[in-house]
Scaffold this motif. Structure first.
Motif, PDB file in Angstrom:
ATOM      1  N   ALA A  33       9.425  10.326  22.107  1.00 13.81           N
ATOM      2  CA  ALA A  33       8.082  10.807  21.773  1.00 13.81           C
ATOM      3  C   ALA A  33       8.103  12.294  21.431  1.00 13.81           C
ATOM      4  N   LEU A  34       8.869  13.072  22.166  1.00 13.67           N
ATOM      5  CA  LEU A  34       8.967  14.499  21.871  1.00 13.67           C
ATOM      6  C   LEU A  34       9.616  14.730  20.514  1.00 13.67           C
ATOM      7  N   ALA A  35      10.598  13.922  20.195  1.00 17.94           N
ATOM      8  CA  ALA A  35      11.287  14.079  18.911  1.00 17.94           C
ATOM      9  C   ALA A  35      10.391  13.691  17.738  1.00 17.94           C
ATOM     10  N   ASN A  36       9.528  12.678  17.942  1.00 21.60           N
ATOM     11  CA  ASN A  36       8.713  12.158  16.844  1.00 21.60           C
ATOM     12  C   ASN A  36       7.285  12.679  16.832  1.00 21.60           C
ATOM     13  N   GLY A  37       6.817  13.186  17.960  1.00 20.12           N
ATOM     14  CA  GLY A  37       5.409  13.540  18.093  1.00 20.12           C
ATOM     15  C   GLY A  37       4.961  14.650  17.164  1.00 20.12           C
ATOM     16  N   ASP A  38       3.770  14.479  16.583  1.00 17.10           N
ATOM     17  CA  ASP A  38       3.200  15.492  15.698  1.00 17.10           C
ATOM     18  C   ASP A  38       1.950  16.086  16.337  1.00 17.10           C
ATOM     19  N   ASP A  39       1.143  16.776  15.542  1.00 13.32           N
ATOM     20  CA  ASP A  39      -0.079  17.385  16.075  1.00 13.32           C
ATOM     21  C   ASP A  39      -1.039  16.329  16.617  1.00 13.32           C
ATOM     22  N   ALA A  40      -1.092  15.188  15.952  1.00 19.27           N
ATOM     23  CA  ALA A  40      -1.987  14.118  16.414  1.00 19.27           C
ATOM     24  C   ALA A  40      -1.562  13.606  17.783  1.00 19.27           C
ATOM     25  N   TRP A  41      -0.257  13.516  18.001  1.00 20.69           N
ATOM     26  CA  TRP A  41       0.246  13.087  19.316  1.00 20.69           C
ATOM     27  C   TRP A  41      -0.123  14.110  20.385  1.00 20.69           C
TER      28      TRP A  41
END
Length: 233
Positions: free
Chosen positions: A106-114
């Motif tokens: 999740a940290l690797a893929n997460g963006d502003d929306a996350w």
């Protein structure tokens, strides 16, 4: 004559509605301890109580077997899955491993929306008090928002299967939480949640995993301590 003209589609929809109702009610009753661990689940009795067909109850129970909340016993029907300290320890170990994988992804893929979703879930959780006392509505609100918070943290992991496994392990852990009674009244759960959020937003994977593992294991320790204390009384 009217029965003969009834639409097969309508009959199918009604059966599905009954099955969905039976599944949801059975699941809620097990999660909140209305059916004790190990208790037999008699299909006809449940069907009469819920005013649905025995087939709907049987289908609902079969779905709960797949979720490991119910066990199917040869020649004996269905029973609520038992609880044990050994199972809780095993569940906790596996949950910590899955959390670590999901959080790092999740940290690797997460963006502003996350990030926004994590912050929103944390804020909603902070607006309700922890599960104490006899206020059922407050308890239900905390349970729902706590689950949403943990789900939001791993929502960007990029794998539906991983999210589903994470949710399944979380819900199985929730069955045990009631055994801790009010033993966590001195614990700063809100502080633990905030530290987890801070680590997530800082994109500090090692710290986030460490905090989450401590968070989960602290709950397990309280549950085991409370269960052993109750057994000694």
């Amino acid at each position: 004559m009217i029965d003969a003209l009834r639409s097969p589609t309508a009959d199918t929809s009604a059966a599905r509605s009954q099955t969905s109702l039976a599944y949801q009610r059975l699941r809620a009753d097990i999660m909140f301890g209305r059916h004790a661990p190990g208790a037999r689940l008699k299909i006809n009795d449940l069907a009469q109580r819920m005013e649905v067909s025995p087939g709907a109850i049987r289908e609902g129970l079969s779905r709960l077997v797949a979720e490991q909340l119910v066990v199917s016993q040869d020649q004996k029907g269905f029973a609520v899955a038992p609880l044990s300290i050994q199972d809780l320890e095993d569940l906790t170990d596996l949950r910590c491993e899955v959390e670590a994988i999901a959080l790092r992804r999740a940290l690797a893929n997460g963006d502003d929306a996350w990030e926004a979703a994590v912050l929103a879930a944390a804020h909603r959780l902070s607006r309700v008090p922890p599960r104490v006392g006899r206020d059922l509505d407050a308890t239900m609100a905390w349970i729902a928002r706590h689950a949403e918070f943990h789900a939001a943290l791993v929502s960007a992991c990029g794998s539906r299967r991983l999210r589903d496994l994470h949710a399944q392990l979380y819900e199985q852990s929730e069955r045990y939480r009631g055994l801790s009674a009010h033993a966590d009244h001195d614990r700063d759960v809100g502080g633990e949640h905030q530290a987890i959020v801070d680590a997530a937003l800082a994109r500090d994977a090692d710290r986030l995993v460490d905090l989450m593992v401590r968070h989960i294991r602290a709950t397990t320790a309280l549950i085991i301590g409370s269960a052993r204390l109750a057994a000694a009384e």
